[in-house]
Each structure stands twice: as C-alpha cells, then as structure tokens.
Design a protein around this motif. Structure first.
Motif, PDB file in Angstrom:
ATOM      1  N   SER A  18       2.904   6.923  -1.035  1.00  0.00           N
ATOM      2  CA  SER A  18       2.114   5.777  -0.592  1.00  0.00           C
ATOM      3  C   SER A  18       1.877   5.771   0.918  1.00  0.00           C
ATOM      4  N   LEU A  75      -2.468   3.874  -2.476  1.00  0.00           N
ATOM      5  CA  LEU A  75      -3.799   3.601  -1.943  1.00  0.00           C
ATOM      6  C   LEU A  75      -4.390   4.774  -1.170  1.00  0.00           C
ATOM      7  N   LYS A  76      -3.554   5.702  -0.705  1.00  0.00           N
ATOM      8  CA  LYS A  76      -4.062   6.774   0.145  1.00  0.00           C
ATOM      9  C   LYS A  76      -3.900   8.163  -0.459  1.00  0.00           C
ATOM     10  N   ALA A 160      -6.908  -2.226  -7.690  1.00  0.00           N
ATOM     11  CA  ALA A 160      -6.824  -1.638  -6.347  1.00  0.00           C
ATOM     12  C   ALA A 160      -7.995  -0.716  -6.061  1.00  0.00           C
ATOM     13  N   ALA A 162      -8.276   2.423  -5.805  1.00  0.00           N
ATOM     14  CA  ALA A 162      -7.963   3.412  -4.770  1.00  0.00           C
ATOM     15  C   ALA A 162      -8.709   4.718  -5.029  1.00  0.00           C
TER      16      ALA A 162
END
Length: 258
Positions: A18, A75-76, A160, A162
C-alpha cells in the motif's frame, strides 16, 4: 504463536504494497475469506510462472503472488481483488468454520468459537441446518478471518476504483476461465499473455484435477466443497436470503454488476 507470526507477516506485506509500491515486487491477491482467491491466485501464478508462497513467517521480498484478507484497498501498487456472491461466501464460511472447530489446532478452535459461539455445540455430520440463522447473526458482525463484514470489505475495494487493482469475479472465472484469466493478465501486465501458459494454468487448477471430484460433487468436509456457484439457493432458508438482501443488498449490487 506461528499463526500470530503469519498474521504479522501478512500485515507487513499489505502495508508495503500500500505504501511503497515501487519497492514492492509482489502482486497482492486479496479477498473477503472464502471468495475463491486461493484458486485464482494459483492460476495467475502458474500462468505468470511466479511463486505463491503460503504461510510465510517473514515478509515477502521477491516477485510473487501474496494472499491477503485485509479490507483496506491498495491504492498505488498492483493487486488483484477477488469477489464472489456473498450468499455463497456465507455458506462456504459456515462449513469452513465447522471444519476449523472440529479439526483445527486448539488456538484455531478457540478463535472460531469465540467469534461463532453458535457452532461450539454442533455435533454429528457436517450439514447445514437451522443453526445457520444464529451463525448468520455472528457472521454479519465479525466473521472468522476478517476484521469487517462482507459488505464493508467489498464496498471498500470496489468503490476505491484504484488504477492498479484488477477485480476478478469468482463466478466469471468458473464460467469462462480462459477468457477471464487472459483479461486479468492483460490488466496486470499490459501485454498479450501466452495462450499456452493460460491453457496450462486453467487445466492444472480445475476442480477435478485438485480434488478428484467432478464439479457439483459436494464434500462438506473439504476446503474445495463443490466447484460450483449458486448453491446458496438450496442451502439458505428463505428468511436468511431475505435478510441478506436487506443487510448487504448494496454490496451485492456492486458485485453482480461486474
């Protein structure tokens, strides 16, 4: 002690994925427990020829596929999120909890009964009966293996949106394994996957090759129970089906729309 160390390692892997995606060489494969991520992780691992370490006592520091139940979305970095109809998840979780209570280590059994006290006195053959109603009340609050309920877990990851997260639906993998696996691999790597590798991965991980049973031949004492979806229609009493829609209808809509 070993289970606790594995839990710490899992938390560290999720934290690294994360917060430090550029330093994270592995792909996180996450699910709400009993959603089929182990099966899908193994197929992706075979197709990409990556290791899938299990029960690691130390954080993973090499290219691999790492399993997780954590509810916080990545998220990344790169991750795969596996989703499954929550009603089938509920039924699968019921039988898995019974297995844990009857055949798990003393620590695993204590943990299972603490979260699901209704299952502590169930005797005889493993079969779904009226106790599913009490189990459902426990499951929807704090199920074994997760910090949050099914709806919160699913909505957290799907809402989310992502970029690095590839969402794979369990039911679609059952229906169209080659096409679904190919799509997941393209989204993970951005390149056309090797068709021979896809065929190999699918065939190596069929329900029959792993269990010796044809899909639909149910064994409630095994982790791989049936190899099918939709069993909740016969397994869950009508009142529990109705309650599930009230409690988790919004999350179920997200899943069925995939």
């Amino acid at each position: 002690m070993k289970q606790r160390m594995i839990g710490v390692s899992s938390f560290v892997n999720h934290f690294v994925a994360s917060r430090f995606p550029k330093s994270c060489p592995f792909i996180l494969v996450c699910e709400f427990p009993r959603s089929g991520a182990n099966w899908i992780r193994d197929m992706i691992g075979d197709a990409l020829q990556l290791p899938v370490p299990r029960s690691s006592l130390l954080p993973i520091t090499f290219s691999a596929l790492v399993h997780s139940h954590f509810p916080q979305p990545v998220l990344k970095g790169r991750a795969v999120y596996v989703v499954r109809d929550g009603r089938d998840v509920l039924v699968s979780h019921y039988y898995k909890t019974l297995q844990t209570i009857r055949a798990g280590t003393p620590e695993q059994r204590r943990r299972a009964i603490k979260l699901h006290p209704s299952m502590g006195g169930v005797d005889g053959d493993i079969k779904l009966g009226s106790e599913i109603r009490a189990f459902y009340d426990e499951w929807k609050c704090r199920p074994l293996g997760s910090r949050v309920d099914w709806g919160e877990h699913v909505k957290g990851w799907l809402n989310a949106k992502a970029r690095g997260v590839v969402v794979v639906r369990y039911e679609r993998m059952l229906e169209e394994p080659n096409e679904t696996l190919r799509s997941a691999l393209c989204r993970l790597g951005g390149e056309d996957p090797n068709e021979i590798a896809i065929d190999f991965a699918v065939q190596r991980n069929t329900f029959e090759s792993k269990t010796g049973r044809a899909p639909g031949q149910v064994d409630n004492n095994q982790n791989r129970r049936s190899g099918q979806s939709g069993g909740w229609r016969e397994a869950l009493p009508p009142d529990i089906q109705a309650r599930f829609l009230v409690d988790f209808g919004d999350a179920l809509d997200l899943v069925t729309a995939l």
